[in-house]
Motif scaffolding. Structure first.
Motif, PDB file in Angstrom:
ATOM      1  N   SER A   1       4.666   6.038   5.841  1.00 40.02           N
ATOM      2  CA  SER A   1       4.116   4.672   5.840  1.00 40.02           C
ATOM      3  C   SER A   1       4.054   4.098   7.250  1.00 40.02           C
ATOM      4  O   SER A   1       3.065   3.440   7.633  1.00 40.02           O
ATOM      5  CB  SER A   1       4.959   3.760   4.942  1.00 40.02           C
ATOM      6  OG  SER A   1       4.871   4.151   3.586  1.00 40.02           O
ATOM      7  N   LYS A   2       5.107   4.316   8.024  1.00 39.04           N
ATOM      8  CA  LYS A   2       5.136   3.791   9.394  1.00 39.04           C
ATOM      9  C   LYS A   2       4.022   4.389  10.239  1.00 39.04           C
ATOM     10  O   LYS A   2       3.338   3.679  11.000  1.00 39.04           O
ATOM     11  CB  LYS A   2       6.496   4.079  10.027  1.00 39.04           C
ATOM     12  CG  LYS A   2       7.652   3.272   9.459  1.00 39.04           C
ATOM     13  CD  LYS A   2       8.937   3.567  10.211  1.00 39.04           C
ATOM     14  CE  LYS A   2      10.075   2.668   9.726  1.00 39.04           C
ATOM     15  NZ  LYS A   2      10.450   2.938   8.330  1.00 39.04           N
TER      16      LYS A   2
ATOM     17  N   ASP B   1       9.556   9.270   1.989  1.00 36.21           N
ATOM     18  CA  ASP B   1       9.027   8.115   2.727  1.00 36.21           C
ATOM     19  C   ASP B   1       9.978   6.910   2.626  1.00 36.21           C
ATOM     20  O   ASP B   1      10.364   6.493   1.525  1.00 36.21           O
ATOM     21  CB  ASP B   1       7.654   7.760   2.164  1.00 36.21           C
ATOM     22  CG  ASP B   1       6.944   6.719   3.021  1.00 36.21           C
ATOM     23  OD1 ASP B   1       7.408   6.463   4.161  1.00 36.21           O
ATOM     24  OD2 ASP B   1       5.934   6.175   2.564  1.00 36.21           O
TER      25      ASP B   1
ATOM     26  N   SER C   1       0.710   2.892   9.393  1.00 41.84           N
ATOM     27  CA  SER C   1       0.586   1.557   9.990  1.00 41.84           C
ATOM     28  C   SER C   1       0.230   1.663  11.469  1.00 41.84           C
ATOM     29  O   SER C   1      -0.620   0.917  11.976  1.00 41.84           O
ATOM     30  CB  SER C   1       1.898   0.782   9.820  1.00 41.84           C
ATOM     31  OG  SER C   1       2.191   0.572   8.450  1.00 41.84           O
TER      32      SER C   1
ATOM     33  N   GLY D   1       9.126   3.965   3.698  1.00 41.17           N
ATOM     34  CA  GLY D   1       8.320   2.760   3.556  1.00 41.17           C
ATOM     35  C   GLY D   1       8.183   1.989   4.865  1.00 41.17           C
ATOM     36  O   GLY D   1       8.673   2.392   5.925  1.00 41.17           O
ATOM     37  N   ASP D   2       7.491   0.820   4.803  1.00 43.69           N
ATOM     38  CA  ASP D   2       7.243  -0.001   5.986  1.00 43.69           C
ATOM     39  C   ASP D   2       7.021  -1.451   5.529  1.00 43.69           C
ATOM     40  O   ASP D   2       6.866  -1.726   4.326  1.00 43.69           O
ATOM     41  CB  ASP D   2       6.020   0.533   6.732  1.00 43.69           C
ATOM     42  CG  ASP D   2       5.867  -0.056   8.120  1.00 43.69           C
ATOM     43  OD1 ASP D   2       6.887  -0.555   8.668  1.00 43.69           O
ATOM     44  OD2 ASP D   2       4.739  -0.045   8.657  1.00 43.69           O
TER      45      ASP D   2
ATOM     46  N   VAL E   1      -6.308   7.128   0.472  1.00 42.47           N
ATOM     47  CA  VAL E   1      -5.495   6.445   1.472  1.00 42.47           C
ATOM     48  C   VAL E   1      -6.374   5.982   2.627  1.00 42.47           C
ATOM     49  O   VAL E   1      -6.192   4.884   3.172  1.00 42.47           O
ATOM     50  CB  VAL E   1      -4.367   7.367   1.981  1.00 42.47           C
ATOM     51  CG1 VAL E   1      -3.646   6.741   3.173  1.00 42.47           C
ATOM     52  CG2 VAL E   1      -3.376   7.658   0.864  1.00 42.47           C
TER      53      VAL E   1
ATOM     54  N   GLN F   1       3.056   5.689  -3.632  1.00 44.48           N
ATOM     55  CA  GLN F   1       1.682   5.665  -4.145  1.00 44.48           C
ATOM     56  C   GLN F   1       1.120   7.085  -4.275  1.00 44.48           C
ATOM     57  O   GLN F   1       0.473   7.421  -5.271  1.00 44.48           O
ATOM     58  CB  GLN F   1       0.802   4.840  -3.206  1.00 44.48           C
ATOM     59  CG  GLN F   1       1.203   3.377  -3.093  1.00 44.48           C
ATOM     60  CD  GLN F   1       0.393   2.633  -2.042  1.00 44.48           C
ATOM     61  OE1 GLN F   1      -0.666   3.096  -1.622  1.00 44.48           O
ATOM     62  NE2 GLN F   1       0.909   1.479  -1.606  1.00 44.48           N
TER      63      GLN F   1
ATOM     64  N   ARG G   1       4.401  -4.543   6.094  1.00 44.52           N
ATOM     65  CA  ARG G   1       3.110  -4.956   6.641  1.00 44.52           C
ATOM     66  C   ARG G   1       2.882  -6.417   6.263  1.00 44.52           C
ATOM     67  O   ARG G   1       2.816  -6.746   5.068  1.00 44.52           O
ATOM     68  CB  ARG G   1       1.958  -4.095   6.093  1.00 44.52           C
ATOM     69  CG  ARG G   1       2.008  -2.641   6.524  1.00 44.52           C
ATOM     70  CD  ARG G   1       0.850  -1.867   5.925  1.00 44.52           C
ATOM     71  NE  ARG G   1       0.969  -0.442   6.145  1.00 44.52           N
ATOM     72  CZ  ARG G   1       0.195   0.466   5.550  1.00 44.52           C
ATOM     73  NH1 ARG G   1      -0.753   0.067   4.689  1.00 44.52           N
ATOM     74  NH2 ARG G   1       0.365   1.753   5.814  1.00 44.52           N
TER      75      ARG G   1
ATOM     76  N   VAL H   1       5.770  -1.912   1.906  1.00 39.80           N
ATOM     77  CA  VAL H   1       4.749  -0.934   1.523  1.00 39.80           C
ATOM     78  C   VAL H   1       5.371   0.461   1.546  1.00 39.80           C
ATOM     79  O   VAL H   1       6.088   0.803   2.493  1.00 39.80           O
ATOM     80  CB  VAL H   1       3.541  -0.974   2.481  1.00 39.80           C
ATOM     81  CG1 VAL H   1       2.546   0.136   2.131  1.00 39.80           C
ATOM     82  CG2 VAL H   1       2.866  -2.330   2.441  1.00 39.80           C
ATOM     83  N   ASN H   2       5.119   1.239   0.522  1.00 40.32           N
ATOM     84  CA  ASN H   2       5.596   2.622   0.492  1.00 40.32           C
ATOM     85  C   ASN H   2       4.453   3.518   0.024  1.00 40.32           C
ATOM     86  O   ASN H   2       4.183   3.635  -1.170  1.00 40.32           O
ATOM     87  CB  ASN H   2       6.807   2.775  -0.429  1.00 40.32           C
ATOM     88  CG  ASN H   2       7.506   4.122  -0.241  1.00 40.32           C
ATOM     89  OD1 ASN H   2       6.898   5.170  -0.381  1.00 40.32           O
ATOM     90  ND2 ASN H   2       8.792   4.074   0.094  1.00 40.32           N
ATOM     91  N   VAL H   3       3.772   4.086   1.001  1.00 35.73           N
ATOM     92  CA  VAL H   3       2.624   4.950   0.687  1.00 35.73           C
ATOM     93  C   VAL H   3       3.088   6.212  -0.032  1.00 35.73           C
ATOM     94  O   VAL H   3       2.372   6.764  -0.872  1.00 35.73           O
ATOM     95  CB  VAL H   3       1.862   5.304   1.977  1.00 35.73           C
ATOM     96  CG1 VAL H   3       0.686   6.235   1.674  1.00 35.73           C
ATOM     97  CG2 VAL H   3       1.368   4.033   2.663  1.00 35.73           C
TER      98      VAL H   3
END
Length: 411
Positions: free
Chosen positions: A99-100, A40, A103, A42-43, A151, A55, A45, A50-52
């Protein structure tokens, strides 16, 4: 009384090994290797990175029971290497746009348009066995179901906060949007290098191994009996008739050398027959020469060792060989149920049991392009070690028996 005790003990050992092996693999699960790859990117926001994927990686690391599953966080190249060598039974891949896409999914809950849920891929490794594939799917599904729910809660809460802070204020999510946000991740199952037809869904390596072990084990029994009969050490019975040839003046060592010679000549013939029958049955044999050579070595190693045990222990050697090569060998081979899903003493047995070593070599040749790392190198040197032990054991024991005058004759 003696036969009763022997039969009872043997059957008790059989029940312990075979029932303990198969009854509850999920309860026996330990150190089951699965790779975890987080790609990932990330993104951003509301100006916050944010990097799901990070997580989810942390959640899986924390929640997957470490005493049952060996979750190995790795890069994509390392994961492919582990899969290619059969060192892991599967992998969980988190995509670069995870992540994207989440979103976008959150925005799509309130903005018209077509969107797709992000997908996490569970990569199975069918070349390590059918049951191992099933365990990977079960473990991954259970873990990712919890992750998906968490999530979903976070995504729903984030979208609701955004709606409530909007100028219009107080906008409610529709029921359909809530359902979509509550289950935001797709889980896809993707086999890594699926097996071709003619492999019995990953069982052909096990049954080929069984043929090889039986060729050495039963071949040794046949050679032992027929040579002893021909040399007059035991009678040969044909129904109610029997023939007892005059006892030949051969030493124990010379007799054993003769038996070793017979099994050594028989090994390549039998190995070639196995290959021929496999070819006739359309079994994929991309590395036929390697399989022929390794099978010949394994048959010789098992046969020579079995004959040596018979030379050392006499008739009791039949029972010793049965226990060593079959009773303990089948459940500790790790062929149908992975060793990590069996009682831990099975893994201890597999460290030296001949059938496991031969299975690793055969599986590597049939499913892993005859590479050394997936098990062929171990199978070869362990077969050579077993052959050396058999040769030394038989030669030393029969030489000592001969020197002490312990000839094979009735007393």
């Amino acid at each position: 009384m003696g036969p009763l005790l022997v039969v009872t003990a043997l059957m008790s050992l059989l029940a312990t090994m075979y029932l303990g092996y198969v009854i509850d693999p999920e309860k026996n699960l330990h150190d089951f290797p699965i790779a975890l790859v987080n790609q990932d990117d990330g993104d951003i926001r509301d100006g916050t990175p944010v990097n799901v994927g990070d997580q989810i990686t942390q959640a899986l690391t924390d929640r997957v029971p470490a005493d049952k599953v060996d979750l190995r966080v790795a890069g994509i190249a390392e994961a492919q290497r582990l899969l290619g060598n059969g060192e892991v039974y599967g992998a969980i891949l988190l995509p670069s746009d995870l992540s994207k896409r989440l979103s976008i999914l959150g925005a799509g809950a309130v903005v018209p348009g077509d969107i797709e849920r992000p997908a996490i891929t569970v990569v199975t490794n069918p070349r390590t066995g059918t049951y191992a594939t099933q365990i990977v799917q079960i473990v991954a599904q259970e873990a990712l179901t919890q992750v998906d729910a968490e999530v979903g809660k976070q995504l729903t809460a984030a979208v609701e906060d955004e709606l409530n802070s909007a100028p219009a204020g107080g906008t409610e999510l529709t029921g359909a949007a809530r359902l979509a946000l509550a289950d935001p991740i797709d889980v896809l199952i993707d086999p890594y290098r699926p097996l071709p037809d003619g492999t019995g869904r990953g069982l052909s390596a096990f049954f080929y191994t069984l043929l090889v072990v039986l060729a050495g084990f039963t071949g040794a029994m046949i050679v032992h009996t027929m040579v002893d009969s021909a040399l007059g050490f035991i009678p040969t019975e044909y129904g109610p008739w029997f023939v007892h040839h005059p006892t030949a003046p051969h030493s124990r060592l010379r007799t054993l050398l003769l038996k070793w010679g017979v099994i050594t000549v028989a090994a390549p013939i039998v190995s070639g027959i196995f290959l021929g029958i496999g070819t006739l049955l359309d079994m994929p044999l991309d590395h036929a020469l390697a399989l022929f050579l390794f099978s010949t070595l394994a048959i010789v190693a098992v046969g020579v060792t079995a004959l040596s045990i018979l030379a050392v222990f006499g008739s009791a050697g039949l029972l010793v060989n049965l226990v060593l090569f079959i009773v303990l060998g089948l459940p500790s081979a790790g062929a149908t149920i992975p060793l990590e899903a069996t009682p831990q003493y099975m893994a201890w047995l597999a460290a030296f049991e001949p059938m496991h070593q031969i299975y690793l070599g055969v599986r590597s040749i049939l499913y892993f392009d005859a590479h050394g790392n997936p098990g062929l190198a171990r199978g070869v040197w362990m077969s050579l070690l077993g052959l050396a032990i058999g040769l030394v054991l038989g030669a030393v024991a029969t030489f000592v028996y001969d020197r002490k005058g312990l000839e094979r004759r009735s007393r």
